[in-house]
Design a protein around this motif. Structure first.
Motif, PDB file in Angstrom:
ATOM      1  N   GLU A  17       0.862  -1.170   0.000  1.00  0.00           N
ATOM      2  CA  GLU A  17       0.000   0.000   0.000  1.00  0.00           C
ATOM      3  C   GLU A  17       0.901   1.224   0.000  1.00  0.00           C
ATOM      4  O   GLU A  17       1.820   1.315   0.818  1.00  0.00           O
ATOM      5  N   ILE A  18       0.642   2.138  -0.902  1.00  0.00           N
ATOM      6  CA  ILE A  18       1.465   3.336  -1.037  1.00  0.00           C
ATOM      7  C   ILE A  18       0.704   4.555  -0.540  1.00  0.00           C
ATOM      8  O   ILE A  18      -0.447   4.776  -0.922  1.00  0.00           O
ATOM      9  N   GLY A  19       1.354   5.323   0.329  1.00  0.00           N
ATOM     10  CA  GLY A  19       0.833   6.596   0.791  1.00  0.00           C
ATOM     11  C   GLY A  19       1.793   7.704   0.386  1.00  0.00           C
ATOM     12  O   GLY A  19       2.844   7.446  -0.207  1.00  0.00           O
ATOM     13  N   ASP A  20       1.464   8.915   0.723  1.00  0.00           N
ATOM     14  CA  ASP A  20       2.317  10.049   0.350  1.00  0.00           C
ATOM     15  C   ASP A  20       3.721   9.935   0.926  1.00  0.00           C
ATOM     16  O   ASP A  20       4.705  10.207   0.242  1.00  0.00           O
ATOM     17  N   THR A  21       3.832   9.525   2.192  1.00  0.00           N
ATOM     18  CA  THR A  21       5.138   9.498   2.867  1.00  0.00           C
ATOM     19  C   THR A  21       5.501   8.115   3.401  1.00  0.00           C
ATOM     20  O   THR A  21       6.356   7.989   4.270  1.00  0.00           O
ATOM     21  N   PHE A  22       4.888   7.076   2.873  1.00  0.00           N
ATOM     22  CA  PHE A  22       5.160   5.720   3.368  1.00  0.00           C
ATOM     23  C   PHE A  22       4.805   4.672   2.324  1.00  0.00           C
ATOM     24  O   PHE A  22       4.128   4.950   1.339  1.00  0.00           O
ATOM     25  N   ILE A  23       5.284   3.467   2.579  1.00  0.00           N
ATOM     26  CA  ILE A  23       4.829   2.280   1.874  1.00  0.00           C
ATOM     27  C   ILE A  23       4.644   1.191   2.920  1.00  0.00           C
ATOM     28  O   ILE A  23       5.472   1.040   3.831  1.00  0.00           O
ATOM     29  N   ARG A  24       3.544   0.483   2.836  1.00  0.00           N
ATOM     30  CA  ARG A  24       3.305  -0.682   3.686  1.00  0.00           C
ATOM     31  C   ARG A  24       3.511  -1.924   2.831  1.00  0.00           C
ATOM     32  O   ARG A  24       3.031  -1.985   1.699  1.00  0.00           O
ATOM     33  N   VAL A  25       4.210  -2.894   3.385  1.00  0.00           N
ATOM     34  CA  VAL A  25       4.550  -4.094   2.641  1.00  0.00           C
ATOM     35  C   VAL A  25       4.128  -5.318   3.441  1.00  0.00           C
ATOM     36  O   VAL A  25       4.411  -5.423   4.636  1.00  0.00           O
ATOM     37  N   GLN A  26       3.450  -6.245   2.757  1.00  0.00           N
ATOM     38  CA  GLN A  26       3.034  -7.504   3.392  1.00  0.00           C
ATOM     39  C   GLN A  26       3.887  -8.627   2.820  1.00  0.00           C
ATOM     40  O   GLN A  26       4.029  -8.757   1.598  1.00  0.00           O
ATOM     41  N   PHE A  27       4.442  -9.441   3.721  1.00  0.00           N
ATOM     42  CA  PHE A  27       5.296 -10.556   3.330  1.00  0.00           C
ATOM     43  C   PHE A  27       4.537 -11.869   3.432  1.00  0.00           C
ATOM     44  O   PHE A  27       3.659 -12.032   4.276  1.00  0.00           O
ATOM     45  N   ASP A  28       4.901 -12.832   2.580  1.00  0.00           N
ATOM     46  CA  ASP A  28       4.146 -14.080   2.500  1.00  0.00           C
ATOM     47  C   ASP A  28       4.366 -15.035   3.672  1.00  0.00           C
ATOM     48  O   ASP A  28       3.457 -15.756   4.045  1.00  0.00           O
ATOM     49  N   ARG A  29       5.515 -15.060   4.249  1.00  0.00           N
ATOM     50  CA  ARG A  29       5.781 -16.039   5.322  1.00  0.00           C
ATOM     51  C   ARG A  29       5.081 -15.694   6.628  1.00  0.00           C
ATOM     52  O   ARG A  29       4.608 -16.571   7.336  1.00  0.00           O
ATOM     53  N   THR A  30       5.027 -14.440   6.944  1.00  0.00           N
ATOM     54  CA  THR A  30       4.456 -14.029   8.228  1.00  0.00           C
ATOM     55  C   THR A  30       3.098 -13.370   8.080  1.00  0.00           C
ATOM     56  O   THR A  30       2.351 -13.288   9.040  1.00  0.00           O
ATOM     57  N   PHE A  31       2.794 -12.907   6.898  1.00  0.00           N
ATOM     58  CA  PHE A  31       1.592 -12.130   6.606  1.00  0.00           C
ATOM     59  C   PHE A  31       1.513 -10.853   7.434  1.00  0.00           C
ATOM     60  O   PHE A  31       0.483 -10.215   7.489  1.00  0.00           O
ATOM     61  N   LYS A  32       2.628 -10.504   8.069  1.00  0.00           N
ATOM     62  CA  LYS A  32       2.689  -9.244   8.790  1.00  0.00           C
ATOM     63  C   LYS A  32       2.843  -8.111   7.796  1.00  0.00           C
ATOM     64  O   LYS A  32       3.369  -8.289   6.700  1.00  0.00           O
ATOM     65  N   ILE A  33       2.382  -6.951   8.188  1.00  0.00           N
ATOM     66  CA  ILE A  33       2.499  -5.765   7.363  1.00  0.00           C
ATOM     67  C   ILE A  33       3.460  -4.800   8.048  1.00  0.00           C
ATOM     68  O   ILE A  33       3.301  -4.470   9.217  1.00  0.00           O
ATOM     69  N   TYR A  34       4.474  -4.380   7.306  1.00  0.00           N
ATOM     70  CA  TYR A  34       5.489  -3.464   7.819  1.00  0.00           C
ATOM     71  C   TYR A  34       5.349  -2.128   7.111  1.00  0.00           C
ATOM     72  O   TYR A  34       5.191  -2.083   5.891  1.00  0.00           O
ATOM     73  N   THR A  35       5.429  -1.049   7.875  1.00  0.00           N
ATOM     74  CA  THR A  35       5.357   0.299   7.328  1.00  0.00           C
ATOM     75  C   THR A  35       6.750   0.907   7.300  1.00  0.00           C
ATOM     76  O   THR A  35       7.421   0.992   8.334  1.00  0.00           O
ATOM     77  N   TYR A  36       7.163   1.307   6.112  1.00  0.00           N
ATOM     78  CA  TYR A  36       8.420   2.014   5.910  1.00  0.00           C
ATOM     79  C   TYR A  36       8.056   3.453   5.563  1.00  0.00           C
ATOM     80  O   TYR A  36       7.398   3.701   4.551  1.00  0.00           O
ATOM     81  N   SER A  37       8.456   4.391   6.412  1.00  0.00           N
ATOM     82  CA  SER A  37       8.054   5.786   6.223  1.00  0.00           C
ATOM     83  C   SER A  37       9.280   6.657   5.953  1.00  0.00           C
ATOM     84  O   SER A  37      10.422   6.231   6.140  1.00  0.00           O
ATOM     85  N   TYR A  38       9.005   7.879   5.521  1.00  0.00           N
ATOM     86  CA  TYR A  38      10.091   8.841   5.353  1.00  0.00           C
ATOM     87  C   TYR A  38      10.878   8.972   6.650  1.00  0.00           C
ATOM     88  O   TYR A  38      12.097   9.071   6.643  1.00  0.00           O
ATOM     89  N   ARG A  39      10.164   8.956   7.769  1.00  0.00           N
ATOM     90  CA  ARG A  39      10.805   9.139   9.070  1.00  0.00           C
ATOM     91  C   ARG A  39      11.678   7.936   9.441  1.00  0.00           C
ATOM     92  O   ARG A  39      12.774   8.090   9.962  1.00  0.00           O
ATOM     93  N   SER A  40      11.186   6.730   9.184  1.00  0.00           N
ATOM     94  CA  SER A  40      11.920   5.544   9.633  1.00  0.00           C
ATOM     95  C   SER A  40      12.987   5.073   8.641  1.00  0.00           C
ATOM     96  O   SER A  40      14.036   4.587   9.048  1.00  0.00           O
ATOM     97  N   ALA A  41      12.718   5.201   7.351  1.00  0.00           N
ATOM     98  CA  ALA A  41      13.630   4.662   6.343  1.00  0.00           C
ATOM     99  C   ALA A  41      14.276   5.723   5.465  1.00  0.00           C
ATOM    100  O   ALA A  41      15.241   5.425   4.763  1.00  0.00           O
ATOM    101  N   GLY A  42      13.738   6.919   5.475  1.00  0.00           N
ATOM    102  CA  GLY A  42      14.275   7.990   4.646  1.00  0.00           C
ATOM    103  C   GLY A  42      13.520   8.131   3.330  1.00  0.00           C
ATOM    104  O   GLY A  42      12.990   7.158   2.799  1.00  0.00           O
ATOM    105  N   ILE A  43      13.485   9.335   2.841  1.00  0.00           N
ATOM    106  CA  ILE A  43      12.728   9.649   1.627  1.00  0.00           C
ATOM    107  C   ILE A  43      13.214   8.834   0.433  1.00  0.00           C
ATOM    108  O   ILE A  43      12.408   8.235  -0.289  1.00  0.00           O
ATOM    109  N   ASP A  44      14.514   8.799   0.212  1.00  0.00           N
ATOM    110  CA  ASP A  44      15.040   8.108  -0.972  1.00  0.00           C
ATOM    111  C   ASP A  44      14.699   6.625  -0.968  1.00  0.00           C
ATOM    112  O   ASP A  44      14.280   6.078  -1.996  1.00  0.00           O
TER     113      ASP A  44
END
Length: 72
Positions: A17-44
């Protein structure tokens, strides 16, 4: 959540799922959803991941190399 295309059929990513300042990613093994944001991972990194998600290839590899633990 959009289904990740996985053009090569070798990814651990199943959705995103893509937002203005983040991307959420779901992985197949855990089905957990992780949010990577400008704040946590950086804009680039987040913008790189958005592009890879849209293209359907390389997202899992990129995360494992450059952003593995940079989720919120």
């Amino acid at each position: 959540m959009e289904r990740y295309l996985d053009l090569d059929g070798d990814s651990g990513v199943v959705g995103y799922e893509i937002g203005d300042t983040f991307i959420r990613v779901q992985f197949d093994r855990t089905f957990k959803i992780y949010t990577y944001s400008y704040r946590s991972a950086g804009i680039d990194r987040v913008e790189d991941m958005k592009g890879l998600a849209r293209s359907g290839d390389g997202l899992n590899s990129y995360i494992m190399r450059y952003a593995k633990k940079l989720y919120e």
